[in-house]
Design an enzyme around this catalytic site. Structure first.
Site, PDB file in Angstrom:
ATOM      1  N   CYS A   1       2.778  -4.859   6.940  1.00  0.00           N
ATOM      2  CA  CYS A   1       2.475  -4.679   5.521  1.00  0.00           C
ATOM      3  C   CYS A   1       3.643  -3.980   4.814  1.00  0.00           C
ATOM      4  CB  CYS A   1       1.193  -3.872   5.343  1.00  0.00           C
ATOM      5  SG  CYS A   1      -0.308  -4.813   5.716  1.00  0.00           S
TER       6      CYS A   1
ATOM      7  N   HIS B   1       0.811  -1.219   0.000  1.00  0.00           N
ATOM      8  CA  HIS B   1       0.000   0.000   0.000  1.00  0.00           C
ATOM      9  C   HIS B   1       0.841   1.264   0.000  1.00  0.00           C
ATOM     10  CE1 HIS B   1       0.619   0.998   4.336  1.00  0.00           C
ATOM     11  NE2 HIS B   1       0.622  -0.313   4.526  1.00  0.00           N
TER      12      HIS B   1
END
Length: 536
Positions: free
Chosen positions: A447, A428
């Site tokens: 992440c 992301h």
């Protein structure tokens, strides 16, 4: 079965790697055939998969026959096992000398049956080790969640039986350019022991343009020995040294400023044995990866803090990345999955672990804390903070979810890339752009954050949109959370590689930020892998 009976009269002699065969012309008796079968069954009994294979094949031999195919398979196996150490595998695990001794001493059908089983057991062990790895990743580190594709023993045995020339063995090691280059580098590092190593280490300090002295000379000599600088007698830290240090820094994931500071000197002083360990670990890691990685795939190397798009073996896009913080609960895991879609203008649905560990204590102290996050009930309705006593809840009993709506300050930025997995890991955007300027970029909750997420999105969408940039910004401009499916899902491989082949075919090194490679090396040593005699 006639073929088995005929085989049972064959006696083997192995005076060398190329094993010779002779046959006895007397017709086998039923008892002889039975003795062979019983010996195979008994000897393979400790390995149910192998025993089952022989029962299904009515005990037809793979190795102890009189044909040229049997001889070729025996010879190819002994040769492969003898070269196991070249691939960073422990030779003792396959007991080549013991197998040859069994060949030389085989005199009865029972001996032949035991030999047949022993050769198959050594073959299966070697085949699985060199194709899928000696170790089981999940047993080494909690972040090694990769599911390794391990072919069953029966498939290896059946393939070997079909291989009349034994060439199946050559197909077993990874066929990737990475593995071949790592194998070449392993041999080069081993040979350093015969050529004087890289010379004396460099005293810790800071060296830059204009410096002179004995320490600068040691640095120059070390760079020459490593191949980053042409031989010269100059005692000064001149322009050529600046360029050499920059080249070294680039090849080792350091900021290429041309100044040899503490971090650079620490890497320059690494011994060949340190680099050899990294290469051997990388070879084992390469064996864990799927053989088919996708003509187009995403490759995230956590140790390199990078994310790449690879098309037909060529890197077509690359960006810096931030990975999970180096704590036990935040390290990014290693696994492969398939990217199915991206979400433009994403909401951030806060993981429960973050809610209970980070935000619940703040809400207990002040119900109006973290106002940028919505608190919702199980039906998705927003909760009035002032009507809730957060002190009544524990981490286990907290009944609410938390969500950050789309926007410029959203923790996920303006786009996320989804490959649904049970670890809740994805790629992301992020509003924290300054982190990408850091040399070591381990800051996230697990992440992978991308420095150039929009360009990454354009590259993915280029396969399905005529004007991917215009399409992306049209959706982005709505401000609404929008799921965009990838018409051709893209495999994603999250790896951790401290030694790997660079874009120009050179082997590059990175620091072991999570300490995982050290754990893998320790496990390899425990499994019998020996480090060749390489001095620092």
């Amino acid at each position: 079965m006639n073929s088995v009976r005929r085989t049972c009269t064959i006696f083997l002699f192995a005076a060398s790697i190329a094993v010779s065969t002779t046959s006895v012309q007397a017709a086998p008796t039923q008892a002889e055939s039975f003795a062979f079968r019983m010996a195979v069954a008994e000897s393979a009994g400790t390995t149910p998969e192998i025993a089952s294979f022989y029962r299904e094949q009515e005990f037809a031999p793979i190795w102890v026959g009189a044909t040229s195919g049997h001889a070729a398979r025996r010879s190819a196996l002994i040769k492969a096992l003898s070269h196991a150490q070249m691939h960073g595998l422990p030779a003792e695990r396959y007991d080549v000398d013991g197998l040859i001794a069994k060949m030389q001493s085989a005199r009865s059908n029972r001996d032949l049956g035991a030999l047949e089983a022993a050769l198959s057991e050594a073959f299966v062990r070697y085949a699985q080790d060199i194709q899928s790895g000696l170790l089981r990743p999940a047993q080494i580190d909690a972040g090694l969640v990769r599911a390794v594709q391990r072919k069953p023993a029966s498939e290896h045995l059946a393939a070997m039986m079909r291989s009349t020339d034994g060439s199946y063995l050559a197909q077993l090691p990874p066929q990737s350019s990475q593995y071949r280059a790592l194998l070449k580098q392993k041999m080069a590092l081993q040979s350093l022991n015969e050529h004087g190593e890289w010379g004396p280490t460099v005293p810790t300090g800071k060296y830059e343009r204009g410096d002179t002295g004995p320490s600068v000379l040691k640095l120059r000599n070390r760079l020459v020995a490593m191949g980053f600088l042409k031989p010269t007698a100059s005692p000064e830290y001149d322009d050529s040294m600046v360029a050499a240090v920059q080249a070294f820094q680039s090849a080792h994931g350091l900021e290429p400023d041309g100044v040899a500071g503490q971090g650079t000197i620490a890497e320059i002083n690494r011994s060949p044995s340190d680099r050899l360990k990294a290469v051997m670990v990388a070879m084992e890691r390469e064996r864990w990866l799927p053989r088919e990685r996708g003509a187009r795939h995403v490759l995230v190397n956590q140790a390199d803090f990078s994310a790449k798009i690879v098309d037909d073996g060529r890197v077509t896009f690359e960006t810096r990345a931030v990975i999970g913080k180096n704590t036990s609960d935040r390290q990014s895991p290693e696994f492969s999955d398939v990217m199915e879609h991206m979400v433009i203008n994403p909401s951030w649905h806060v993981p429960r672990s973050i809610i209970t560990k980070e935000y619940l204590p703040k809400l207990r102290a002040n119900p109006n804390a973290v106002r940028h996050l919505e608190i919702t009930d199980r039906r998705g309705r927003q909760v009035n903070r002032n009507a809730v006593d957060f002190n009544q809840f524990t981490a286990r009993s907290f009944p609410f979810a938390m969500r950050q709506p789309p926007g410029q300050s959203n923790a996920l930025g303006l786009v996320k890339f989804m490959f649904p997995n049970k670890y809740n890991i994805y790629l992301h955007d992020t509003p924290q752009k300054s982190l990408f300027a850091r040399e070591v970029r381990a800051f996230s909750h697990g992440c992978i954050r991308l420095a150039q997420p929009f360009d990454f999105a354009y590259a993915l969408l280029a396969k399905q949109e005529e004007d991917p940039k215009t399409f992306f910004h049209r959706v982005l401009g709505t401000g609404r959370e929008t799921k965009v499916d990838l018409k051709q899902p893209v495999p994603v491989h999250l790896i951790y590689r401290t030694a790997f082949v660079g874009p120009k075919g050179d082997v590059q090194y990175r620091r072991d930020v999570y300490g995982r490679d050290q754990k893998i090396w320790d496990a390899l040593q425990k499994a019998g892998v020996a480090l060749p005699n390489v001095q620092g």
